[in-house]
Design an enzyme around this catalytic site. Structure first.
Site, PDB file in Angstrom:
ATOM      1  N   THR A 177       0.834  -1.203   0.000  1.00  0.00           N
ATOM      2  CA  THR A 177       0.000   0.000   0.000  1.00  0.00           C
ATOM      3  C   THR A 177       0.874   1.261   0.000  1.00  0.00           C
ATOM      4  O   THR A 177       2.002   1.227   0.476  1.00  0.00           O
ATOM      5  CB  THR A 177      -0.875  -0.047   1.264  1.00  0.00           C
ATOM      6  OG1 THR A 177      -1.781  -1.114   1.105  1.00  0.00           O
ATOM      7  CG2 THR A 177      -1.613   1.230   1.528  1.00  0.00           C
ATOM      8  N   VAL A 206     -12.844  -5.187   2.263  1.00  0.00           N
ATOM      9  CA  VAL A 206     -12.295  -3.833   2.337  1.00  0.00           C
ATOM     10  C   VAL A 206     -11.373  -3.752   3.552  1.00  0.00           C
ATOM     11  O   VAL A 206     -11.721  -4.234   4.634  1.00  0.00           O
ATOM     12  CB  VAL A 206     -13.422  -2.784   2.479  1.00  0.00           C
ATOM     13  CG1 VAL A 206     -12.847  -1.386   2.578  1.00  0.00           C
ATOM     14  CG2 VAL A 206     -14.388  -2.868   1.299  1.00  0.00           C
ATOM     15  N   GLY A 207     -10.200  -3.175   3.363  1.00  0.00           N
ATOM     16  CA  GLY A 207      -9.242  -3.030   4.469  1.00  0.00           C
ATOM     17  C   GLY A 207      -9.342  -1.664   5.131  1.00  0.00           C
ATOM     18  O   GLY A 207     -10.347  -0.963   5.012  1.00  0.00           O
ATOM     19  N   ASP A 208      -8.260  -1.299   5.809  1.00  0.00           N
ATOM     20  CA  ASP A 208      -8.247  -0.038   6.555  1.00  0.00           C
ATOM     21  C   ASP A 208      -7.971   1.186   5.686  1.00  0.00           C
ATOM     22  O   ASP A 208      -8.324   2.310   6.057  1.00  0.00           O
ATOM     23  CB  ASP A 208      -7.166  -0.098   7.647  1.00  0.00           C
ATOM     24  CG  ASP A 208      -5.778  -0.317   7.039  1.00  0.00           C
ATOM     25  OD1 ASP A 208      -5.650  -1.169   6.137  1.00  0.00           O
ATOM     26  OD2 ASP A 208      -4.824   0.363   7.454  1.00  0.00           O
ATOM     27  N   THR A 228      -0.062   1.334   6.894  1.00  0.00           N
ATOM     28  CA  THR A 228       0.043   0.158   6.027  1.00  0.00           C
ATOM     29  C   THR A 228       0.218  -1.058   6.913  1.00  0.00           C
ATOM     30  O   THR A 228       0.917  -1.005   7.918  1.00  0.00           O
ATOM     31  CB  THR A 228       1.226   0.258   5.050  1.00  0.00           C
ATOM     32  OG1 THR A 228       1.357  -1.004   4.375  1.00  0.00           O
ATOM     33  CG2 THR A 228       2.544   0.578   5.740  1.00  0.00           C
ATOM     34  N   GLY A 231      -4.808  -4.956   7.427  1.00  0.00           N
ATOM     35  CA  GLY A 231      -5.923  -4.027   7.516  1.00  0.00           C
ATOM     36  C   GLY A 231      -6.966  -4.343   8.563  1.00  0.00           C
ATOM     37  O   GLY A 231      -7.469  -3.443   9.242  1.00  0.00           O
TER      38      GLY A 231
HETATM   39  N1  ASP Z   1      -3.625  -2.154   4.797  1.00  0.00           N
HETATM   40  C1  ASP Z   1      -3.859  -2.694   3.487  1.00  0.00           C
HETATM   41  C2  ASP Z   1      -5.127  -3.532   3.498  1.00  0.00           C
HETATM   42  O1  ASP Z   1      -5.368  -4.227   4.455  1.00  0.00           O
HETATM   43  C3  ASP Z   1      -2.754  -3.534   2.996  1.00  0.00           C
HETATM   44  C4  ASP Z   1      -1.406  -2.896   2.987  1.00  0.00           C
HETATM   45  O2  ASP Z   1      -1.101  -2.040   3.807  1.00  0.00           O
HETATM   46  O3  ASP Z   1      -0.620  -3.264   2.104  1.00  0.00           O
HETATM   47  O4  ASP Z   1      -5.850  -3.520   2.516  1.00  0.00           O
END
Ligand code: ASP
Length: 310
Positions: A177, A206-208, A228, A231
């Site tokens: 990310t 859906v992530g954070d 990052t 999530g």
């Molecule tokens: N936080 C992101 C998610 O969970 C992934 C990432 O940080 O690469 O979608």
């Protein structure tokens, strides 16, 4: 006041151990981080706003296939690319976010358009794509998002129920990310985050990253944060807002608050990853609890840093 600015960016955290990557690859990543940092510095040095600087910087990272955002977004279980992004303006706490959007070249600009022109904060899926069309945002076909490396990652796990955070292999986590935080010459803060999410994700996961307070937060009174990592844990820990809250209510400095959240609070519920943050005085924090994090910053005194490992 023009030089009184600070900016930091990340390109994901994870199992990034020195020697694991070829020197050439490492050089490519550092060049890409530098290019993005320079783009943000250019905006700020000309007196541009923190909001424009974080958008510009994230766009450069989204256009680079090395990172899991925009062009380099990972494959979903259906072989698609579904992207999430969010942006927040610390001046007025306005925010915009999009989730599960396809074919949008720069999801971060769509998030900004949501903030400025939709009357809403968060648009998802087909509706967000319709809004992008109305706003005249650039669209690209599937071939633009095709990357052989990402395709092979997906092929490895496509027939299973598992999903992976970017290039992770069993315990070998790496999150690609991207994000940026900035303080401009007027003393305003802004934060932006963009991602393709997890390889082989399904059910509209859906992530954070697009969630205000979890993956992204900005408040001129405290700080701007972009996260990052895993999530699900960052959502449960409301990580980006937690840093701000520890400063506001716990009277902690930016560095103390960011460290406490990443090294203790999110870790205690099982979350791994990192964040970048800047406060109104231009202090920068870039903590992570993984082996490494692609990161770069420019401090108030003009010095810069571009790092991958611990
Ligand atoms: N936080 C992101 C998610 O969970 C992934 C990432 O940080 O690469 O979608």
């Amino acid at each position: 006041m023009k030089n009184q600015f600070a900016i930091a960016l990340h390109g994901g955290a994870g199992t990034l151990v020195k020697g694991m990557m070829t020197e050439e690859k490492e050089h490519q990543y550092k060049q890409a981080l530098k290019e993005a940092l320079d783009a943000g510095i250019e905006v700020l040095s000309k007196g541009g706003s923190a909001l424009d600087a974080v958008e510009t910087t994230v766009r450069v990272l989204e256009d680079c296939p090395l990172f899991n955002a925009g062009r380099g977004s990972v494959f979903t279980a259906d072989g698609l690319h579904e992207m999430d992004a969010s942006i927040m303006d610390g001046r007025n706490k306005e925010a915009g976010a999009v989730s599960l959007v396809q074919h949008i070249k720069n999801p971060i600009s769509l998030a900004k358009a949501v903030m400025l022109h939709s009357g809403h904060v968060f648009l998802a899926g087909k509706g967000a794509e319709q809004f992008a069309k109305e706003q005249g945002l650039e669209e690209c076909g599937d071939e633009y998002f095709y990357d052989e490396f990402r395709y092979l990652q997906w092929q490895e796990i496509k027939d299973s129920d598992s999903f992976q955070l970017d290039h992770s292999k069993s315990k070998d986590f790496k999150f690609g990310t991207v994000g940026c935080v900035a303080l401009d010459g007027e003393g305003n803060l802004a934060a932006a985050t963009s991602t393709g999410g997890m390889t082989n994700k399904k059910f509209g996961r859906v992530g954070d990253s697009p969630m205000i307070g979890a993956g992204t937060y900005a408040n001129n009174e405290t700080c701007a944060v972009s996260c990052t990592g895993s999530g699900e844990y960052f959502i449960r820990g409301v990580v980006a807002y937690d840093v701000s809250a520890l400063m506001e209510f716990g009277r902690k400095s930016l560095i103390e608050a960011a460290d406490e959240v990443i090294q203790k609070r999110v870790l205690s519920i099982g979350g791994d990853g990192g964040l970048i943050a800047v406060d109104a005085n231009g202090n920068i924090a870039m903590p992570f609890n993984t082996e490494g994090m692609y990161r770069a910053c420019r401090y108030m005194d003009g010095s810069t840093e571009i790092e991958i490992y611990r």
